[in-house]
Design an enzyme around this catalytic site. Structure first.
Site, PDB file in Angstrom:
ATOM      1  N   HIS A 107       0.861  -1.149  -0.263  1.00  0.00           N
ATOM      2  CA  HIS A 107      -0.140   0.072   0.005  1.00  0.00           C
ATOM      3  C   HIS A 107       0.973   1.184   0.028  1.00  0.00           C
ATOM      4  O   HIS A 107       2.048   1.039   0.684  1.00  0.00           O
ATOM      5  CB  HIS A 107      -0.813   0.194   1.359  1.00  0.00           C
ATOM      6  N   ASP A 110       2.411   2.132   3.231  1.00  0.00           N
ATOM      7  CA  ASP A 110       3.442   1.301   3.938  1.00  0.00           C
ATOM      8  C   ASP A 110       4.696   1.481   3.496  1.00  0.00           C
ATOM      9  O   ASP A 110       5.634   1.061   4.347  1.00  0.00           O
ATOM     10  CB  ASP A 110       3.136  -0.413   3.306  1.00  0.00           C
ATOM     11  N   GLU A 274      -8.716 -13.842  -1.064  1.00  0.00           N
ATOM     12  CA  GLU A 274      -7.952 -14.018   0.247  1.00  0.00           C
ATOM     13  C   GLU A 274      -8.755 -15.216   0.930  1.00  0.00           C
ATOM     14  O   GLU A 274      -9.762 -15.253   1.254  1.00  0.00           O
ATOM     15  CB  GLU A 274      -7.921 -12.687   1.150  1.00  0.00           C
ATOM     16  N   HIS A 277     -10.721 -14.237   4.080  1.00  0.00           N
ATOM     17  CA  HIS A 277     -11.874 -13.456   3.700  1.00  0.00           C
ATOM     18  C   HIS A 277     -13.118 -14.519   3.229  1.00  0.00           C
ATOM     19  O   HIS A 277     -14.377 -14.043   3.587  1.00  0.00           O
ATOM     20  CB  HIS A 277     -11.880 -12.454   2.507  1.00  0.00           C
ATOM     21  N   ASP A 302      -4.366 -13.900  -2.002  1.00  0.00           N
ATOM     22  CA  ASP A 302      -4.143 -13.339  -0.791  1.00  0.00           C
ATOM     23  C   ASP A 302      -3.931 -14.515   0.248  1.00  0.00           C
ATOM     24  O   ASP A 302      -4.937 -15.144   0.681  1.00  0.00           O
ATOM     25  CB  ASP A 302      -4.678 -12.462  -0.018  1.00  0.00           C
ATOM     26  N   ASP A 315      -5.310 -13.461   9.840  1.00  0.00           N
ATOM     27  CA  ASP A 315      -4.346 -13.096   8.986  1.00  0.00           C
ATOM     28  C   ASP A 315      -3.129 -14.078   9.395  1.00  0.00           C
ATOM     29  O   ASP A 315      -1.827 -13.502   9.510  1.00  0.00           O
ATOM     30  CB  ASP A 315      -4.001 -11.832   8.791  1.00  0.00           C
ATOM     31  N   ASP A 345      -0.616 -12.447   2.618  1.00  0.00           N
ATOM     32  CA  ASP A 345      -1.245 -11.221   3.331  1.00  0.00           C
ATOM     33  C   ASP A 345      -1.503 -11.915   4.857  1.00  0.00           C
ATOM     34  O   ASP A 345      -2.632 -12.062   5.077  1.00  0.00           O
ATOM     35  CB  ASP A 345      -2.681 -10.930   2.647  1.00  0.00           C
TER      36      ASP A 345
HETATM   37  C1  XUL Z   1      -7.459  -6.622   4.462  1.00  0.00           C
HETATM   38  C2  XUL Z   1      -6.698  -7.082   3.507  1.00  0.00           C
HETATM   39  C3  XUL Z   1      -5.746  -5.961   2.758  1.00  0.00           C
HETATM   40  C4  XUL Z   1      -5.759  -5.924   1.329  1.00  0.00           C
HETATM   41  C5  XUL Z   1      -5.183  -4.735   0.596  1.00  0.00           C
HETATM   42  O1  XUL Z   1      -8.153  -7.548   4.956  1.00  0.00           O
HETATM   43  O2  XUL Z   1      -6.482  -8.054   3.081  1.00  0.00           O
HETATM   44  O3  XUL Z   1      -4.412  -6.046   3.395  1.00  0.00           O
HETATM   45  O4  XUL Z   1      -5.170  -6.993   0.829  1.00  0.00           O
HETATM   46  O5  XUL Z   1      -5.604  -3.538   1.133  1.00  0.00           O
HETATM   47 CO    CO Z   2      -5.714  -9.087   1.415  1.00  0.00          CO
END
Ligand code: XUL
Ligand code: CO
Length: 442
Positions: A107, A110, A274, A277, A302, A315, A345
């Site tokens: 990002h 970051d 992800e 998620h 991710d 995470d 991630d």
């Molecule tokens: C948050 C997430 C973020 C995205 C990028 O849950 O996964 O880090 O991957 O913004």
């Molecule tokens: Co992510």
């Protein structure tokens, strides 16, 4: 790839992590990830396209809602923002090259601390883009994707592109422009949108239709800008159902695909899925992968895992071979990622405070994926898995079933067939047999 050190070495005493095979006792070696090994027509390195996530690895300081930082980073010592950012980037490239990770992701915030002054932020990002360019050239490490953090600053508390205040949306635009400029200058292969606060807390104060229209317009505007600058890569949307908002608009893969189709964005956008998620959306990760693959929309992944006992985004680094084998079966059958890769991630735990812990975490994640890839490939090459699954649908391969698939049967035809054939025979779904095949090949 060789180790890229800056002026000082941040991870002292740990050298290049190499493949030593499953028998090794060395905790600083790969047991399964052999980057040059051929799988499914590519090397493991080309297939898995691993990336290091800048935010968790070099910014994540172990703080949680109940306590401040536990990871005290030596690259945060200097007071000057650019110097601090350069030190952090030195540490990042040292780590990434010691791990033989071919890619990284970031990002904007970051990479370097942002202020409330857009021009100053742009200047900082440009300075760091030049620095990153040198680092990439010296090391051969590439940028898998860049993104913009449109969720941490207090101005985004009601959303960024979906904020009811146009003034805030414009700030999001300024930030995305700079992040796109950096991504393009660094040869970034993709650009990600994760809508952390693109959603709502209560519908009482929310015009959902208008917010979604703004979101689509914002994505079109960003995409048009990037294309004009010559960006050839994909844009990815990263679905997540909730957290930080109660309800996020990019809820899951199916929701996002519907949104992209409705707003004519399917040609430029794909999905970055992800693992945790998916869990939070009440799906398995394989469900999300299959939905994306079936729509031709699997862009990137991710990688992480959640926790079976709680319902938030922990995470953690991936370590479940069974689950990842099932995931890699889908990725392999789809022919791999469409431009993306596997971005960790994931973060080490609050009480994992040794510099070595970051290595153990990535070694474990990379080995688990490598083993899952090999296992899935073996299953596809050697087992009856695919045939067993195809056989369940054999009645659609010929005769009336085939005609139905072609769309030439009426409802009356179905009735006539049912009467003619009588009661169907009972056919097992054989779930346990399928599950055993996975274990047999691990
Ligand atoms: C948050 C997430 C973020 C995205 C990028 O849950 O996964 O880090 O991957 O913004
Ligand atoms: Co992510």
């Amino acid at each position: 790839m060789s180790i890229l050190l800056g002026e000082r070495e941040y991870f002292k005493g740990i050298g290049q992590i190499k493949y030593e095979g499953p028998q090794t006792d060395n905790p600083f070696a790969f047991r399964w990830y052999d980057e040059n090994k051929q799988v499914a027509g590519k090397t493991m390195k080309e297939y898995l396209r691993f990336a290091c996530a800048y935010w968790h690895s070099f910014n994540g300081d172990g703080s949680d809602p109940f306590g401040g930082p536990t990871h005290i980073f030596p690259w945060n010592e200097k007071s000057d923002a650019i110097q601090r950012a350069k030190d952090k980037m030195d540490a990042a490239f040292e780590f990434i090259t010691k791990m033989s990770l071919p890619y990284y992701c970031f990002h904007d915030v970051d990479v370097v601390d942002y202020t409330n002054d857009i021009a100053e932020n742009d200047k900082r990002m440009q300075a760091m883009t030049e620095y990153a360019k040198q680092k990439q050239q010296q090391s051969g490490v590439k940028l898998l994707w860049g993104t913009s953090n449109l969720f941490s600053h207090r101005r985004y508390m009601n959303g960024a592109a979906t904020n009811p205040d146009f003034h805030v949306l414009a700030h999001a635009g300024a930030q995305v422009k700079a992040a796109l400029d950096a991504t393009i200058a660094l040869g970034g292969e993709n650009y990600v949108f994760w809508g952390g606060r693109e959603g709502y807390m209560t519908l009482l104060n929310t015009n959902m239709k208008r917010e979604l229209d703004h979101f689509a317009r914002f994505l079109h505007t960003a995409k048009d800008y990037a294309r004009k600058q010559g960006f050839k890569g994909s844009f990815f949307i990263e679905p997540k159902p909730a957290e930080p908002t109660k309800h996020q608009y990019d809820f899951d893969a199916a929701t996002v695909i519907g949104f992209l189709r409705e707003h004519d964005l399917l040609n430029d956008f794909k999905l970055n899925l992800e693992v945790n998620h998916a869990t939070l959306a009440g799906h398995t990760f394989t469900h999300e992968l299959q939905v994306a693959v079936d729509a031709g929309m699997l862009g990137s992944m991710d990688a992480n895992r959640g926790d079976y006992q709680n319902g938030w985004d922990t995470d953690q680094f991936p370590n479940n071979i069974n689950e990842l084998t099932e995931a890699m079966l889908i990725v392999l059958e789809a022919g791999g990622f469409k431009g993306g890769g596997i971005n960790f991630d994931a973060k080490i735990r609050r009480n994992s405070t040794d510099p070595a812990d970051l290595f153990h975490a990535h070694i474990g994640g990379m080995d688990t994926f490598a083993r899952a890839l090999l296992t899935a490939d073996n299953i596809l090459q050697k087992s009856s898995y695919k045939k067993l699954r195809n056989d369940r649908y054999a009645s659609f391969d010929t005769g009336k079933g085939k005609e139905f698939e072609a769309g030439t049967l009426s409802l009356e035809d179905l009735r006539n067939y049912a009467i003619e054939k009588g009661e169907p025979e009972t056919k097992s779904g054989q779930q346990e047999y399928f599950e055993n095949i996975i274990n047999q090949y691990i």
